[in-house]
Design a protein around this motif. Structure first.
Motif, mmCIF file in Angstrom:
data_model
loop_
_atom_site.group_PDB
_atom_site.id
_atom_site.type_symbol
_atom_site.label_atom_id
_atom_site.label_comp_id
_atom_site.label_asym_id
_atom_site.label_seq_id
_atom_site.Cartn_x
_atom_site.Cartn_y
_atom_site.Cartn_z
ATOM 1 N N HIS A 176 6.610 -2.027 2.169
ATOM 2 C CA HIS A 176 6.001 -0.692 2.242
ATOM 3 C C HIS A 176 5.546 -0.269 0.849
ATOM 4 C CE1 HIS A 176 7.471 0.342 6.341
ATOM 5 N NE2 HIS A 176 8.401 -0.551 6.022
ATOM 6 N N SER A 177 4.824 0.858 0.796
ATOM 7 C CA SER A 177 4.515 1.468 -0.490
ATOM 8 C C SER A 177 4.769 2.964 -0.390
ATOM 9 C CB SER A 177 3.069 1.187 -0.902
ATOM 10 O OG SER A 177 2.160 1.782 0.001
ATOM 11 N N TYR A 178 4.917 3.610 -1.543
ATOM 12 C CA TYR A 178 5.155 5.054 -1.504
ATOM 13 C C TYR A 178 4.425 5.767 -2.632
ATOM 14 C CZ TYR A 178 8.756 4.990 -5.271
ATOM 15 O OH TYR A 178 9.428 4.870 -6.464
ATOM 16 N N ASN A 179 4.148 7.049 -2.400
ATOM 17 C CA ASN A 179 3.411 7.872 -3.358
ATOM 18 C C ASN A 179 4.356 8.366 -4.446
ATOM 19 O OD1 ASN A 179 0.809 7.906 -1.883
ATOM 20 N ND2 ASN A 179 2.037 8.916 -0.333
ATOM 21 N N TRP A 180 4.299 7.720 -5.581
ATOM 22 C CA TRP A 180 5.271 8.030 -6.636
ATOM 23 C C TRP A 180 4.928 9.307 -7.404
ATOM 24 C CZ3 TRP A 180 4.053 7.761 -11.982
ATOM 25 C CH2 TRP A 180 2.791 7.234 -12.270
ATOM 26 N N GLU B 274 -9.541 11.767 6.719
ATOM 27 C CA GLU B 274 -9.378 10.321 6.538
ATOM 28 C C GLU B 274 -8.581 10.039 5.268
ATOM 29 O OE1 GLU B 274 -10.298 6.398 4.872
ATOM 30 O OE2 GLU B 274 -10.991 8.312 4.054
ATOM 31 N N TYR B 275 -8.839 10.802 4.207
ATOM 32 C CA TYR B 275 -8.083 10.617 2.959
ATOM 33 C C TYR B 275 -6.605 10.954 3.145
ATOM 34 C CZ TYR B 275 -5.830 11.648 -1.420
ATOM 35 O OH TYR B 275 -4.900 11.685 -2.431
ATOM 36 N N GLU B 276 -6.302 12.032 3.841
ATOM 37 C CA GLU B 276 -4.900 12.418 4.055
ATOM 38 C C GLU B 276 -4.155 11.324 4.823
ATOM 39 O OE1 GLU B 276 -4.756 17.249 4.293
ATOM 40 O OE2 GLU B 276 -5.936 16.237 5.832
ATOM 41 N N ARG B 277 -4.847 10.685 5.747
ATOM 42 C CA ARG B 277 -4.214 9.577 6.477
ATOM 43 C C ARG B 277 -3.978 8.395 5.543
ATOM 44 N NH1 ARG B 277 -8.287 10.882 10.283
ATOM 45 N NH2 ARG B 277 -9.249 8.826 10.138
ATOM 46 N N TRP B 278 -5.008 8.033 4.780
ATOM 47 C CA TRP B 278 -4.893 6.910 3.830
ATOM 48 C C TRP B 278 -3.736 7.144 2.862
ATOM 49 C CZ3 TRP B 278 -5.315 6.740 -1.524
ATOM 50 C CH2 TRP B 278 -5.483 5.474 -2.114
ATOM 51 N N TYR B 279 -3.602 8.380 2.386
ATOM 52 C CA TYR B 279 -2.584 8.726 1.395
ATOM 53 C C TYR B 279 -1.174 8.419 1.897
ATOM 54 C CZ TYR B 279 0.094 11.734 -1.834
ATOM 55 O OH TYR B 279 0.992 12.214 -2.756
ATOM 56 N N GLU B 280 -0.943 8.588 3.198
ATOM 57 C CA GLU B 280 0.398 8.372 3.754
ATOM 58 C C GLU B 280 0.580 6.962 4.327
ATOM 59 O OE1 GLU B 280 2.631 10.374 3.107
ATOM 60 O OE2 GLU B 280 1.669 12.327 2.796
ATOM 61 N N GLU B 281 -0.489 6.180 4.362
ATOM 62 C CA GLU B 281 -0.382 4.787 4.823
ATOM 63 C C GLU B 281 0.012 3.887 3.653
ATOM 64 O OE1 GLU B 281 -3.963 5.640 8.064
ATOM 65 O OE2 GLU B 281 -4.370 4.543 6.194
ATOM 66 N N ASP B 282 0.155 2.600 3.916
ATOM 67 C CA ASP B 282 0.560 1.644 2.873
ATOM 68 C C ASP B 282 -0.538 0.604 2.646
ATOM 69 O OD1 ASP B 282 2.879 3.092 3.085
ATOM 70 O OD2 ASP B 282 4.094 1.463 3.906
ATOM 71 N N LYS C 200 3.049 3.270 -5.504
ATOM 72 C CA LYS C 200 1.606 2.994 -5.448
ATOM 73 C C LYS C 200 0.987 2.940 -6.851
ATOM 74 C CE LYS C 200 0.736 4.531 -0.739
ATOM 75 N NZ LYS C 200 0.189 5.591 0.123
ATOM 76 N N ILE C 201 1.597 2.083 -7.659
ATOM 77 C CA ILE C 201 1.082 1.836 -9.003
ATOM 78 C C ILE C 201 -0.162 0.947 -8.946
ATOM 79 C CG2 ILE C 201 3.201 2.208 -10.329
ATOM 80 C CD1 ILE C 201 2.341 -1.267 -9.152
ATOM 81 N N TYR C 202 -0.471 0.434 -7.748
ATOM 82 C CA TYR C 202 -1.601 -0.480 -7.570
ATOM 83 C C TYR C 202 -2.869 0.269 -7.129
ATOM 84 C CZ TYR C 202 -0.375 -0.037 -2.638
ATOM 85 O OH TYR C 202 -0.092 0.462 -1.384
ATOM 86 N N CYS C 203 -2.814 1.602 -7.154
ATOM 87 C CA CYS C 203 -4.001 2.381 -6.823
ATOM 88 C C CYS C 203 -3.914 3.746 -7.493
ATOM 89 C CB CYS C 203 -4.139 2.552 -5.300
ATOM 90 S SG CYS C 203 -2.874 3.592 -4.532
ATOM 91 N N ASN C 204 -5.023 4.485 -7.452
ATOM 92 C CA ASN C 204 -4.987 5.897 -7.809
ATOM 93 C C ASN C 204 -4.841 6.647 -6.494
ATOM 94 O OD1 ASN C 204 -5.734 8.636 -8.276
ATOM 95 N ND2 ASN C 204 -6.688 8.022 -10.205
ATOM 96 N N GLU C 205 -3.648 7.143 -6.232
ATOM 97 C CA GLU C 205 -3.361 7.715 -4.912
ATOM 98 C C GLU C 205 -4.084 9.033 -4.687
ATOM 99 O OE1 GLU C 205 1.025 9.675 -5.453
ATOM 100 O OE2 GLU C 205 0.871 7.538 -5.867
ATOM 101 N N TYR C 206 -4.574 9.670 -5.763
ATOM 102 C CA TYR C 206 -5.311 10.928 -5.603
ATOM 103 C C TYR C 206 -6.814 10.710 -5.444
ATOM 104 C CZ TYR C 206 -0.961 13.209 -6.990
ATOM 105 O OH TYR C 206 0.348 13.636 -7.052
#
Length: 276
Positions: free
Chosen positions: A155-159, A61-69, A237-243
């Motif tokens: 969209h958002s992206y994992n910076w 579920e986390y891996e999916r969330w990580y690639e979603e926006d 994704k400065i609006y979350c902690n992507e990890y």
């Protein structure tokens, strides 16, 4: 909000009715509070994942969330016309053409323990098809009514996965008419760079720095409508902690508030210039 079949949603658009609906199968939402010349979209906002696919999926579920926006719909929620996906791109990706929309591998990892049966794939592709039938009806109505239209494709992206400095905002413009719309593109880039954000986040913005705007949502609209500009707008994704999968609500709120003001201003300038 009403739950409506796709045919009814399209009929309401053709009649210029105001409504807020979720599709009958809960795959996307569309809100029309007023018929204006601009649309906000968040095609990767969704996180739903069909239960019949759970046991067969190798990604967590986390891996999916990580690639979603996540939260991209929230950032544009106050605008008059908002269309957003409810389903995870791991079921089917609204930003890929139908033949590529159901993944076999995702971000370098096999997605399914066992290959999906055609019936399961088709269920997902039917949702993909329905979404674009509605998009076609919506942009048709707006071009007919206003002559021109602009779509903010958020969209958002994992910076943190990049090994270099990347912008807070990236505009992907490689598949739109830069000769015709270059001024509007640059004005949008400039406006995004002026946004003030909490947590000492500096709002930088660049064009085609991390992504080039190759998504199907943009290409579908651009190929079908000659007077509509789609601005593929990616926020890091400065609006979350992507990890750690933690959302920073105060940053999401600041982005939403900034877009409440800047987005309609930009859309108004676009209409003024290109309506003729």
């Amino acid at each position: 909000m009403e739950r409506l079949p796709v045919d009814t949603i399209i009929s309401k658009i053709k009649k210029e009715e105001l409504f807020h609906a979720v599709s009958e199968d809960y795959s996307f939402t569309l809100k029309i509070e007023n018929y204006v010349h601009y649309v906000c979209g968040a095609v990767h906002n969704g996180h739903q994942f069909r239960k019949e696919l759970w046991d067969n999926c190798l990604h967590t579920e986390y891996e999916r969330w990580y690639e979603e926006d996540p939260e991209t719909k929230q950032m544009i929620t106050s605008h008059p016309i908002v269309i957003a996906g409810c389903d995870s791109r791991f079921e089917y990706d609204l930003n890929r053409p139908p033949e590529e929309a159901v993944f076999e591998t995702a971000w370098g990892k096999q997605l399914w323990k066992h290959p999906l049966g055609e019936d399961l794939k088709q269920k997902s592709l039917n949702k993909h098809s329905d979404f674009f039938k509605v998009v076609y009806a919506l942009i048709s109505k707006l071009e007919e009514k206003f002559g021109v239209c602009i779509v903010y494709d958020i969209h958002s992206y994992n910076w943190k996965r990049w090994d270099r400095e990347v912008p807070t905002w990236n505009l992907g413009t490689s598949n739109v008419d830069n000769d015709r719309f270059g001024e509007a593109i640059e004005q949008w880039r400039q406006s995004l760079s002026e946004i003030e954000l909490p947590k000492d986040i500096v709002s930088t913005s660049k064009i085609n720095n991390t992504f080039q705007g190759n998504g199907y949502f943009l290409k579908f609209i651009t190929n079908n409508f000659k007077n509509t500009l789609v601005l593929a707008t990616e926020i890091a994704k400065i609006y979350c902690n992507e990890y750690d999968q933690i959302i920073f609500p105060e940053v999401v709120s600041a982005v939403e508030k900034a877009l409440q003001k800047r987005l309609p201003e930009h859309a108004a300038n676009f209409y003024k210039k290109y309506n003729s």
